[in-house]
Design an enzyme around this catalytic site. Structure first.
Site, PDB file in Angstrom:
ATOM      1  N   ASN A   1       0.839  -1.191   0.000  1.00  0.00           N
ATOM      2  CA  ASN A   1       0.000   0.000   0.000  1.00  0.00           C
ATOM      3  C   ASN A   1       0.879   1.248   0.000  1.00  0.00           C
ATOM      4  O   ASN A   1       1.971   1.254   0.539  1.00  0.00           O
ATOM      5  CB  ASN A   1      -0.948  -0.001   1.212  1.00  0.00           C
ATOM      6  CG  ASN A   1      -0.371   0.704   2.419  1.00  0.00           C
ATOM      7  OD1 ASN A   1      -0.413   1.933   2.524  1.00  0.00           O
ATOM      8  ND2 ASN A   1       0.225  -0.072   3.330  1.00  0.00           N
TER       9      ASN A   1
ATOM     10  N   PHE B   1      -1.368   8.283   4.482  1.00  0.00           N
ATOM     11  CA  PHE B   1      -2.074   8.952   5.598  1.00  0.00           C
ATOM     12  C   PHE B   1      -3.332   9.673   5.112  1.00  0.00           C
ATOM     13  O   PHE B   1      -3.598  10.817   5.490  1.00  0.00           O
ATOM     14  CB  PHE B   1      -1.164   9.958   6.313  1.00  0.00           C
ATOM     15  CG  PHE B   1      -0.035   9.360   7.115  1.00  0.00           C
ATOM     16  CD1 PHE B   1       0.086   7.997   7.308  1.00  0.00           C
ATOM     17  CD2 PHE B   1       0.924  10.194   7.686  1.00  0.00           C
ATOM     18  CE1 PHE B   1       1.142   7.460   8.053  1.00  0.00           C
ATOM     19  CE2 PHE B   1       1.972   9.675   8.440  1.00  0.00           C
ATOM     20  CZ  PHE B   1       2.088   8.303   8.616  1.00  0.00           C
TER      21      PHE B   1
ATOM     22  N   SER C   1       6.108   5.053   8.444  1.00  0.00           N
ATOM     23  CA  SER C   1       5.436   4.781   7.180  1.00  0.00           C
ATOM     24  C   SER C   1       6.353   5.174   6.026  1.00  0.00           C
ATOM     25  O   SER C   1       6.948   6.253   6.049  1.00  0.00           O
ATOM     26  CB  SER C   1       4.136   5.570   7.083  1.00  0.00           C
ATOM     27  OG  SER C   1       3.618   5.484   5.760  1.00  0.00           O
TER      28      SER C   1
ATOM     29  N   ASN D   1       5.260   5.915   3.140  1.00  0.00           N
ATOM     30  CA  ASN D   1       4.389   6.534   2.145  1.00  0.00           C
ATOM     31  C   ASN D   1       4.202   8.036   2.305  1.00  0.00           C
ATOM     32  O   ASN D   1       3.419   8.639   1.594  1.00  0.00           O
ATOM     33  CB  ASN D   1       3.025   5.836   2.157  1.00  0.00           C
ATOM     34  CG  ASN D   1       3.171   4.356   1.854  1.00  0.00           C
ATOM     35  OD1 ASN D   1       3.958   3.969   1.003  1.00  0.00           O
ATOM     36  ND2 ASN D   1       2.427   3.536   2.576  1.00  0.00           N
ATOM     37  N   THR D   2       4.901   8.639   3.271  1.00  0.00           N
ATOM     38  CA  THR D   2       4.958  10.095   3.394  1.00  0.00           C
ATOM     39  C   THR D   2       6.409  10.510   3.192  1.00  0.00           C
ATOM     40  O   THR D   2       7.299  10.007   3.882  1.00  0.00           O
ATOM     41  CB  THR D   2       4.454  10.563   4.772  1.00  0.00           C
ATOM     42  OG1 THR D   2       3.062  10.237   4.884  1.00  0.00           O
ATOM     43  CG2 THR D   2       4.627  12.067   4.939  1.00  0.00           C
TER      44      THR D   2
ATOM     45  N   LYS E   1       6.272   3.802  16.894  1.00  0.00           N
ATOM     46  CA  LYS E   1       6.197   2.730  15.900  1.00  0.00           C
ATOM     47  C   LYS E   1       7.335   2.875  14.902  1.00  0.00           C
ATOM     48  O   LYS E   1       7.500   3.933  14.282  1.00  0.00           O
ATOM     49  CB  LYS E   1       4.853   2.758  15.167  1.00  0.00           C
ATOM     50  CG  LYS E   1       4.658   1.559  14.235  1.00  0.00           C
ATOM     51  CD  LYS E   1       3.219   1.428  13.778  1.00  0.00           C
ATOM     52  CE  LYS E   1       3.024   0.152  12.970  1.00  0.00           C
ATOM     53  NZ  LYS E   1       1.602  -0.033  12.586  1.00  0.00           N
TER      54      LYS E   1
ATOM     55  N   ASN F   1       6.318  -1.518  11.358  1.00  0.00           N
ATOM     56  CA  ASN F   1       5.500  -1.058  10.254  1.00  0.00           C
ATOM     57  C   ASN F   1       5.774  -1.924   9.021  1.00  0.00           C
ATOM     58  O   ASN F   1       6.395  -2.981   9.117  1.00  0.00           O
ATOM     59  CB  ASN F   1       5.817   0.424   9.977  1.00  0.00           C
ATOM     60  CG  ASN F   1       4.622   1.209   9.475  1.00  0.00           C
ATOM     61  OD1 ASN F   1       3.883   0.751   8.612  1.00  0.00           O
ATOM     62  ND2 ASN F   1       4.426   2.409  10.011  1.00  0.00           N
TER      63      ASN F   1
END
Length: 343
Positions: free
Chosen positions: A113, A117, A180, A182-183, A222, A251
């Site tokens: 994915n 966020f 994450s 993805n940022t 995390k 994560n």
């Protein structure tokens, strides 16, 4: 009790992954309103675990990411989880990354994915938590916080403090998500100088909030599975220095070795599910070697069976969380994991 999920899964897997996600949650909400979930889903036996000043009814929790906005708390709470983690939420609403941004890799029991966020903003989420019967009846709800994509990385601490202030009153615990993929640049916050600055800001903010509300809410961190041993050692030292209450490991991963030859295996984003299990377990094991019993570890990553959950506990985790395993195994995985850990 008959497990009906294997009958439903082929239909769900025929849908776009993000659409299937939304359809599943909508149907869970409907079943919960009709009072069907507790009849249809095997409920785990009580197995209380006490840590960070919280009594968890059982050690199996929902990982962040499945319910980013707190829209499905009552339905998810009816599945038998010992606790729910909601988010990641950011100070301001944001749409996340362009679609498509979620991909199944069934041959590997994996998901990639790059959601980014996507959420309605922290204030909307807090309102939903307050309105949920699960929270009102004492259910454990952790709030996972992050920074907005538009916020420069050097100003990230401001976003985290803002989000912490917003969730503090309702959160059973607060998780700081710095892992994450993805940022843009988010994982840079795991580096020493930035992490020290961030944890220092959060430590001061929590002291002020503790004075304001008369309670010190537990603060969790995390981290990613893609850290080397020196990174893990440094993070362990900073956890102790800044009195972080627990660490969530881990994560999603940016590694692709296990899936590079599969369809969608080269898609950008975080890889979860079975391929991340070993890396996650190794991080839990390494953290435990550095921390001993000083700080609890929550193990997450690649748990698709009760034995996978037990593996995380056996190397040092106190609790576990699941997400991708639900996609491949269905909600009876919760009771299976809980039963294995109770044994």
């Amino acid at each position: 009790m008959i497990d009906s999920y294997p009958l439903v899964r082929p239909w769900l897997f025929s849908l776009d992954p993000e659409e299937a996600h939304n359809v599943t949650l909508s149907n869970l909400d409907r079943a919960q309103r009709w009072g069907l979930l507790r009849c249809l889903i095997k409920q785990p036996a009580a197995d209380p675990r006490h840590l960070c000043g919280i009594t968890f009814p059982n050690p199996v929790g929902l990982a962040a990411g499945l319910d980013k906005d707190g829209k499905h708390i009552d339905a998810l709470g009816s599945l038998g989880f010992g606790f729910l983690e909601i988010g990641t939420v950011t100070p301001n609403p944001q749409p996340g990354n362009p679609k498509p941004r979620m991909f199944r890799l069934p041959q590997a029991q994996a998901i990639i994915n790059r959601m980014g966020f996507n959420n309605d903003g922290v204030d909307a989420c807090v309102k939903r938590v307050r309105n949920s019967a699960y929270w009102q009846n004492g259910g454990i709800v952790g709030l996972n916080i992050g920074k907005n994509a538009s916020t420069p990385i050097e100003d990230a601490a401001n976003d985290y403090v803002t989000a912490m202030q917003a969730v503090y009153e309702v959160a059973s615990y607060i998780t700081v998500n710095i892992s994450s993929p993805n940022t843009h640049n988010l994982r840079a916050l795991q580096e020493e100088d930035m992490l020290r600055s961030l944890l220092g800001s959060l430590h001061l903010a929590r002291e002020a909030l503790s004075d304001k509300y008369g309670i010190c809410k537990p603060l969790f961190l995390k981290i990613a599975p893609d850290l080397n041993q020196s990174d893990i050692k440094l993070i362990a030292e900073l956890l102790l220095e800044f009195k972080i209450d627990a660490i969530i490991a881990t994560n999603t991963t940016i590694a692709r070795d296990a899936v590079k030859d599969l369809q969608f295996g080269e898609e950008l984003g975080g890889l979860s599910g079975a391929p991340v299990r070993n890396a996650s377990t190794e991080v839990v094991k390494s953290l435990h070697q550095h921390l001993g019993n000083a700080i609890p570890i929550i193990g997450v990553g690649g748990i698709l069976s009760g034995k996978d959950a037990l593996e995380k506990i056996s190397v040092g985790a106190s609790l576990v969380q699941i997400y991708s395993g639900l996609i491949y195994r269905g909600p009876n995985l919760i009771a299976e994991c809980a039963a294995e850990l109770k044994k």
